[in-house]
Design an enzyme around this catalytic site. Structure first.
Site, PDB file in Angstrom:
ATOM      1  N   GLY A  26       1.593  -8.536  -3.594  1.00 36.15           N
ATOM      2  CA  GLY A  26       2.665  -7.591  -3.331  1.00 36.15           C
ATOM      3  C   GLY A  26       4.044  -8.205  -3.451  1.00 36.15           C
ATOM      4  N   ALA A  82       1.745  -5.702   3.689  1.00 36.32           N
ATOM      5  CA  ALA A  82       1.166  -4.469   4.217  1.00 36.32           C
ATOM      6  C   ALA A  82       2.087  -3.314   3.864  1.00 36.32           C
ATOM      7  CB  ALA A  82       0.973  -4.552   5.736  1.00 36.32           C
ATOM      8  N   ASP A  83       1.492  -2.139   3.723  1.00 35.58           N
ATOM      9  CA  ASP A  83       2.273  -0.950   3.391  1.00 35.58           C
ATOM     10  C   ASP A  83       2.776  -0.225   4.632  1.00 35.58           C
ATOM     11  OD1 ASP A  83       1.926  -1.051   0.458  1.00 35.58           O
ATOM     12  OD2 ASP A  83      -0.188  -0.801   0.970  1.00 35.58           O
ATOM     13  N   LYS A  93      -3.121  -1.005   3.862  1.00 40.55           N
ATOM     14  CA  LYS A  93      -2.880  -1.887   2.731  1.00 40.55           C
ATOM     15  C   LYS A  93      -3.594  -1.326   1.511  1.00 40.55           C
ATOM     16  CE  LYS A  93      -3.673  -6.226   3.526  1.00 40.55           C
ATOM     17  NZ  LYS A  93      -2.605  -6.563   2.546  1.00 40.55           N
ATOM     18  N   GLY A  95      -1.634  -0.671  -1.544  1.00 40.46           N
ATOM     19  CA  GLY A  95      -0.703  -0.098  -2.499  1.00 40.46           C
ATOM     20  C   GLY A  95      -0.688  -0.834  -3.825  1.00 40.46           C
ATOM     21  N   GLY A  96      -0.991  -2.135  -3.768  1.00 38.71           N
ATOM     22  CA  GLY A  96      -1.071  -2.925  -4.995  1.00 38.71           C
ATOM     23  C   GLY A  96      -2.453  -2.948  -5.625  1.00 38.71           C
ATOM     24  N   GLU A 102      -8.387  -8.517  -0.519  1.00 40.61           N
ATOM     25  CA  GLU A 102      -7.556  -8.890   0.628  1.00 40.61           C
ATOM     26  C   GLU A 102      -8.350  -8.843   1.928  1.00 40.61           C
ATOM     27  OE1 GLU A 102      -3.242  -7.401  -1.154  1.00 40.61           O
ATOM     28  OE2 GLU A 102      -4.430  -6.050   0.083  1.00 40.61           O
TER      29      GLU A 102
END
Length: 223
Positions: A26, A82-83, A93, A95-96, A102
């Site tokens: 990220g 973290a998102d 988490k 988004g990537g 992870e």
């Protein structure tokens, strides 16, 4: 950008000589990896495990020593982004697109550090769409089932094709609304055939480094 840089630099200072370090994915972790590359040039000796192809490419370009996941049973410290993060250190988490790797790396880590900017700290999770990694073969059926449960699922796309993870799976981004019971929702989704992993990370982080325009502060999980 400045908040992310402050958080990344502080988190990178937690890494000690001789550690095996998990590297997340990220835009905030980018600053961690850059700083670790600088510290390695200054003499820091570490081994790193990457959670994604993008992280691997960046780490290798900066001279970090990468080892495959298959060669480690324990990781001293993992630093990841973290998102969203709530006050109990639950997080969303993925988004990537690297949520499965992870979560696996975090599972064998003695200490998990998340790096975020101040906008990622929330009272309740759910404003950010919840990623779930799924088996491609069953994606249409899962979308239908999730719609029947009252959610608004959306298959993540990359151009005109479904986005594929490093494990060649698909991701559904789930509009949940505010999540009253993160652990309960995680368990409910994981029990659905075809769901490989969810982006709900339940009290995973031991430390959350929150960047601000003036620097960074540390939140500790007191569980």
């Amino acid at each position: 950008m400045e908040e992310k840089r402050h958080a990344g630099i502080l988190a990178a200072s937690f890494v000690k000589d001789g550690m095996t370090v998990g590297l997340g994915t990220g835009s905030t972790v980018y600053h961690v990896i850059v700083r670790l590359g600088e510290r390695v040039k200054e003499g820091l000796r570490i081994r790193c495990v990457s959670t994604s192809e993008a992280t691997t490419e960046l780490a290798e370009s900066l001279g970090l020593d990468l080892i495959p996941m298959s060669e480690v049973l324990n990781i001293d410290m993992t630093i990841d982004g973290a998102d969203e993060v709530d006050r109990s250190c639950n997080g969303i988490k993925g988004g990537g697109g690297a949520l499965l790797h992870e979560k696996l790396v975090a599972d064998i880590s003695r200490i998990v550090v998340w790096v975020v900017d101040s906008s990622k700290i929330v009272e309740r999770l759910g404003a950010f769409p919840l990623p779930i990694e799924i088996v491609p073969f069953f994606h249409m059926q899962l979308i239908s089932k999730l719609e029947g449960m009252g959610f608004s699922p959306r298959l993540r796309m990359s151009g005109s094709c479904p986005f594929t993870t490093d494990e060649n799976n698909y991701i559904i981004d789930l509009e949940t609304g505010f999540i009253e019971d993160p652990e309960g929702l995680h368990r409910k989704l994981k029990l659905m055939p075809g769901v490989i992993e969810t982006g709900l990370f339940i009290t995973t982080a031991d430390i959350v480094v929150v960047g601000s325009k003036d620097g960074a502060k540390v939140l500790r999980n007191t569980r």
